[in-house]
Design a protein around this motif. Structure first.
Motif, PDB file in Angstrom:
ATOM      1  N   MET A 289      27.056  40.647  54.944  1.00  0.00           N
ATOM      2  CA  MET A 289      26.159  41.428  54.641  1.00  0.00           C
ATOM      3  C   MET A 289      26.577  42.640  53.842  1.00  0.00           C
ATOM      4  O   MET A 289      27.433  43.179  54.542  1.00  0.00           O
ATOM      5  N   GLY A 290      26.499  42.708  52.660  1.00  0.00           N
ATOM      6  CA  GLY A 290      27.038  43.757  51.573  1.00  0.00           C
ATOM      7  C   GLY A 290      28.325  43.593  50.984  1.00  0.00           C
ATOM      8  O   GLY A 290      28.759  44.161  50.208  1.00  0.00           O
ATOM      9  N   HIS A 291      28.982  42.014  51.207  1.00  0.00           N
ATOM     10  CA  HIS A 291      29.977  42.010  50.543  1.00  0.00           C
ATOM     11  C   HIS A 291      29.964  41.666  49.262  1.00  0.00           C
ATOM     12  O   HIS A 291      28.944  41.236  48.744  1.00  0.00           O
ATOM     13  N   VAL A 292      30.790  42.454  48.550  1.00  0.00           N
ATOM     14  CA  VAL A 292      30.939  42.406  47.149  1.00  0.00           C
ATOM     15  C   VAL A 292      31.923  41.332  46.524  1.00  0.00           C
ATOM     16  O   VAL A 292      33.132  41.328  47.095  1.00  0.00           O
ATOM     17  N   PHE A 293      31.592  40.516  45.463  1.00  0.00           N
ATOM     18  CA  PHE A 293      32.588  39.707  45.033  1.00  0.00           C
ATOM     19  C   PHE A 293      32.030  39.434  43.629  1.00  0.00           C
ATOM     20  O   PHE A 293      30.918  39.715  43.229  1.00  0.00           O
ATOM     21  N   THR A 294      32.953  38.769  42.969  1.00  0.00           N
ATOM     22  CA  THR A 294      32.611  38.197  41.358  1.00  0.00           C
ATOM     23  C   THR A 294      32.789  36.630  41.224  1.00  0.00           C
ATOM     24  O   THR A 294      33.764  36.191  42.060  1.00  0.00           O
ATOM     25  N   HIS A 295      31.683  36.351  40.791  1.00  0.00           N
ATOM     26  CA  HIS A 295      31.665  34.883  40.610  1.00  0.00           C
ATOM     27  C   HIS A 295      31.601  34.492  39.006  1.00  0.00           C
ATOM     28  O   HIS A 295      30.802  35.030  38.296  1.00  0.00           O
ATOM     29  N   GLY A 296      32.267  33.639  38.606  1.00  0.00           N
ATOM     30  CA  GLY A 296      32.142  33.352  37.165  1.00  0.00           C
ATOM     31  C   GLY A 296      32.248  31.933  36.813  1.00  0.00           C
ATOM     32  O   GLY A 296      32.239  31.037  37.626  1.00  0.00           O
ATOM     33  N   ASP A 297      32.299  31.718  35.568  1.00  0.00           N
ATOM     34  CA  ASP A 297      31.902  30.183  35.196  1.00  0.00           C
ATOM     35  C   ASP A 297      33.382  29.689  34.836  1.00  0.00           C
ATOM     36  O   ASP A 297      33.627  28.794  33.973  1.00  0.00           O
ATOM     37  N   ASP A 298      34.457  30.242  34.986  1.00  0.00           N
ATOM     38  CA  ASP A 298      35.603  29.850  34.654  1.00  0.00           C
ATOM     39  C   ASP A 298      36.390  29.008  35.839  1.00  0.00           C
ATOM     40  O   ASP A 298      37.698  28.475  35.700  1.00  0.00           O
ATOM     41  N   HIS A 299      35.572  28.516  36.759  1.00  0.00           N
ATOM     42  CA  HIS A 299      35.949  27.417  37.853  1.00  0.00           C
ATOM     43  C   HIS A 299      37.160  27.961  38.665  1.00  0.00           C
ATOM     44  O   HIS A 299      37.630  27.082  39.234  1.00  0.00           O
ATOM     45  N   ARG A 300      37.333  29.388  38.646  1.00  0.00           N
ATOM     46  CA  ARG A 300      38.497  29.705  39.665  1.00  0.00           C
ATOM     47  C   ARG A 300      37.720  29.899  40.933  1.00  0.00           C
ATOM     48  O   ARG A 300      36.627  30.331  41.173  1.00  0.00           O
ATOM     49  N   ASP A 301      38.601  29.496  42.138  1.00  0.00           N
ATOM     50  CA  ASP A 301      38.043  29.825  43.171  1.00  0.00           C
ATOM     51  C   ASP A 301      37.757  31.006  43.838  1.00  0.00           C
ATOM     52  O   ASP A 301      38.785  31.927  43.448  1.00  0.00           O
ATOM     53  N   VAL A 302      36.715  31.374  44.462  1.00  0.00           N
ATOM     54  CA  VAL A 302      36.221  32.742  44.894  1.00  0.00           C
ATOM     55  C   VAL A 302      36.084  32.637  46.566  1.00  0.00           C
ATOM     56  O   VAL A 302      35.665  31.561  47.034  1.00  0.00           O
ATOM     57  N   TRP A 303      36.787  33.319  47.346  1.00  0.00           N
ATOM     58  CA  TRP A 303      37.167  33.263  48.644  1.00  0.00           C
ATOM     59  C   TRP A 303      36.426  34.654  49.418  1.00  0.00           C
ATOM     60  O   TRP A 303      36.621  35.592  48.984  1.00  0.00           O
ATOM     61  N   ILE A 304      35.689  34.345  50.547  1.00  0.00           N
ATOM     62  CA  ILE A 304      35.211  35.570  51.499  1.00  0.00           C
ATOM     63  C   ILE A 304      35.819  35.425  52.872  1.00  0.00           C
ATOM     64  O   ILE A 304      35.612  34.156  53.457  1.00  0.00           O
ATOM     65  N   ASP A 305      36.289  36.313  53.163  1.00  0.00           N
ATOM     66  CA  ASP A 305      37.066  36.205  54.437  1.00  0.00           C
ATOM     67  C   ASP A 305      36.374  37.050  55.566  1.00  0.00           C
ATOM     68  O   ASP A 305      35.672  37.951  55.380  1.00  0.00           O
ATOM     69  N   LEU A 306      35.557  35.995  56.671  1.00  0.00           N
ATOM     70  CA  LEU A 306      34.881  36.114  57.656  1.00  0.00           C
ATOM     71  C   LEU A 306      35.732  36.356  58.852  1.00  0.00           C
ATOM     72  O   LEU A 306      35.910  35.332  59.524  1.00  0.00           O
ATOM     73  N   ASP A 307      36.345  37.451  59.243  1.00  0.00           N
ATOM     74  CA  ASP A 307      36.858  37.643  60.561  1.00  0.00           C
ATOM     75  C   ASP A 307      38.153  36.547  60.785  1.00  0.00           C
ATOM     76  O   ASP A 307      38.216  35.915  61.842  1.00  0.00           O
TER      77      ASP A 307
END
Length: 663
Positions: A121-139
């Motif tokens: 909740m509240g996590h900030v990230f950038t998501h694009g259309d360049d097909h690069r992987d985006v990761w969210i670390d949860l604990d």
């Protein structure tokens, strides 16, 4: 906080290590300057192109000129050695977020982990259309972002923040999960509308070929079958049901569901292709409630007990009207209310729903405008043809909050290519945010002593030298076009020219100035003369429009800027610097400052080095300009004016201009 947020002009960075509040992409800001948590962007080297999404968290008692940054983040982006900027920014809140489970977790474990995480909740990230992987670390467990969508199911890009109403789901690849799927194919009369542009890019051009909604559905199903045929050893139990006011199972050709594989001798994929070919639209209306009830029966009676159960509803949603809220005077059967039917299937039997909406208001609107233009009429479109995805959205909400996508051929093909590749399980809304404690005592972070303003005499000295360099830079650009046929330097951005005005008092400030000087004088130098060639140098010089330029541009004055920039900005780790690099840089510093090395806070030394480089650039530009405006040998022009570059300013007297090979 300035209008630009936090910058080195008013803020110093303090790094924090270990797990805690300031970790990942969470930054701690003084509560006096940041009253509420917000999304933001970190701009390493001041470049928006390299921006990093950050979560700015206010920290009480933190000194007003301090910004707390995770040590790993600062090291990754070399914040200690380059200019930077952190600024608050608006972030969109997605309606749906799909995360891929880490390999070490089962689907059940991953779902529980996301449900219980207080960091999402509240996590900030950038998501694009360049097909690069985006990761969210949860604990300590990294989840890959598979898709982010708005309320309509359209994919979102840009700066995003997980909100309290974001529907979260977890995807587990098919190699770790089994799934039973019933596809409900809308075959009502509205599926005959040919408002789908037959282009993969989804672009609309007048006169292009269109296909019917039914053709788009069949093409997408064939794409899914082709994708399944290429996957070895992956088994999916499947049923294909056509519906309008009635329902009919067209695959398999017997009651129940069938496994679809590409095993040798197995004809299931071939039979499924044949069933898809038989799909066609009729002229009846739609009863989605009855179709959902039929799909539920198939999954309940013929599904494997431990498998996930999924309905994929493919429809344009046309001619569906929601019932009034009070429902006064109505007696509604279960199959007459598709939302109630789906809610019961999900609650009682654990069946989930994916909805894929064919066409949309934009595609249909363009098609109808075209039709009216051809018929020379302004009629309102028939209600039974207008795509309406309100029902699809409501069904998704009550059936686990899984994917809802809308559009044409491209959207359908993308979805069905993925179908059967894994299982998506709804998590629901994220848990309430509860960030860990700060790793350090904020009151113990003492502010550094303020650097006194530069001496007025030094400010005037630097201003005179800077303006001389910029004037000669402009003269060279102007004079090179008639002589060479092109500008020797491409136009420099105002931001880089503005950075040249800064008087360096620390290593960080010098590096920022050095980066700007490199961009202006080296990166924007015409490619024909940018770098000397070690092999065949004489032959190469002879090919230049003005060979004499080579000696002036390669004599070391510009080379010092190039070499120092590579040393300080591209190779900052001491252990990676060779003995030869250290010696060459030390000699360059010695020539301009009288010292072999400079400490981080040696204000006098960094300014002397900066002034020496700038003086050399002024001399180099003056020499280049004289060459450009001088007449060619044997073609003297008696009335030609003297070069306008003039001598170096009086402030530069006593500074040695070194000509050599450079770094």
């Amino acid at each position: 906080m300035s209008l630009l947020g936090f910058t080195p002009d008013d803020t110093r960075l303090s790094t924090v290590s270990g797990p805690g509040l300031v970790d990942g992409n969470r930054l701690g800001a003084p509560a006096g300057r940041l009253p509420a948590e917000t999304a933001g962007l970190l701009l390493p080297r001041g470049s928006a192109a390299e921006s990093v999404a950050v979560r700015l968290v206010p920290v009480p008692d933190l000194p007003a000129d301090v910004l707390l940054v995770p040590e790993a983040l600062a090291a990754e982006h070399r914040l200690a050695d380059s200019p930077w900027q952190v600024r608050p920014a608006d972030a969109a809140v997605p309606a749906a977020l799909e995360l891929e489970s880490p390999a070490e977790l089962s689907l059940d474990e991953a779902t529980r982990h996301v449900q219980n995480s207080t960091l999402l909740m509240g996590h900030v990230f950038t998501h694009g259309d360049d097909h690069r992987d985006v990761w969210i670390d949860l604990d300590g467990h990294p989840f890959r972002v598979r898709s982010v969508a708005d309320q309509t199911g359209r994919l979102l890009t840009g700066l995003l923040r997980v909100g309290g109403n974001t529907r979260v789901s977890v995807f587990a690849p098919g190699v770790r999960s089994a799934v039973d799927v019933v596809v409900l194919a809308d075959c009502s009369g509205s599926m005959g509308a040919d408002d789908i542009p037959d282009v993969r890019e989804g672009l609309w051009n007048r006169g292009e070929r269109r296909v019917t909604r039914m053709d788009a559905l069949k093409k997408a199903l064939r794409t899914m079958i082709d994708a399944r045929a290429e996957v070895d050893g992956l088994v999916t139990r499947f049923a294909l049901v056509r519906f309008d006011l009635t329902t009919k199972v067209i695959f398999p050709d017997r009651e129940g569901m069938a496994e679809v594989t590409n095993a040798p001798g197995d004809r299931s994929l071939e039979l499924l292709r044949g069933a898809v070919a038989l799909l066609k639209h009729g002229d009846q209306a739609t009863d989605i409630g009855k179709a959902l009830h039929r799909a539920g029966e198939l999954l309940y009676r013929h599904g494997v007990p431990d498998n996930d159960k999924l309905i994929v509803l493919v429809s344009d949603g046309a001619h569906w009207a929601p019932m009034s809220e009070d429902r006064s005077g109505e007696s509604v059967a279960g199959t007459d209310d598709p939302v109630s039917t789906m809610e019961e299937l999900h609650t009682e039997l654990g069946i989930r729903l994916h909805a894929v909406g064919i066409s949309d208001q934009t595609l249909f609107g363009r098609w109808w405008e075209d039709y009216c233009r051809q018929q020379r009429t302004r009629a309102e479109p028939p209600e039974h043809l207008v795509p309406n995805h309100e029902l699809l959205s409501r069904l998704v909400d009550v059936a686990g909050g899984d994917r809802h996508r809308i559009g044409g051929v491209d959207v359908l093909e993308e979805y069905f290519t993925e179908l059967g590749s894994g299982v998506v399980r709804s998590v629901g809304r994220p848990a309430g945010a509860r960030l860990p404690a700060l790793q350090i005592d904020p009151a113990a972070v003492t502010p550094p002593p303020r650097r006194p303003a530069a001496d007025p005499g030094r400010q005037q000295e630097w201003a005179t030298l800077r303006e001389t360099v910029l004037a000669r830079y402009s003269d060279v650009c102007t004079a090179s076009v008639p002589r060479l046929g092109y500008a020797l330097f491409d136009p420099a951005p105002p931001g880089d020219l503005g950075q040249l005005r800064v008087i360096a008092a620390t290593n960080m400030e010098f590096n920022a100035w050095l980066a700007a000087a490199h961009k202006v004088f080296h990166e924007r130098l015409h490619s024909s003369v940018r770098n000397p060639r070690r092999k065949g140098r004489a032959e190469y010089v002879a090919t230049l429009p003005l060979p004499e330029l080579a000696e002036l541009l390669w004599d070391g004055r510009l080379g010092d800027v190039f070499g120092l920039r590579n040393y300080f900005l591209h190779n900052p780790e001491f252990e990676k610097r060779s003995e030869e690099q250290n010696r060459e840089v030390g000699e360059a510093i010695l020539r301009h400052t009288g010292k072999y090395a400079l400490s981080e806070e040696d204000a006098e030394g960094w300014y002397l080095l900066q002034r020496g480089l700038m003086t050399n650039l002024a001399g180099m530009l003056a020499d280049v300009h004289r060459l450009l405006v001088s007449p060619p040998p044997g073609h003297r022009q008696p009335d030609a004016p003297e070069p306008a570059s003039g001598p170096l300013p009086p402030t530069a007297v006593g500074t040695v201009i070194v000509k050599g090979q450079g770094l």
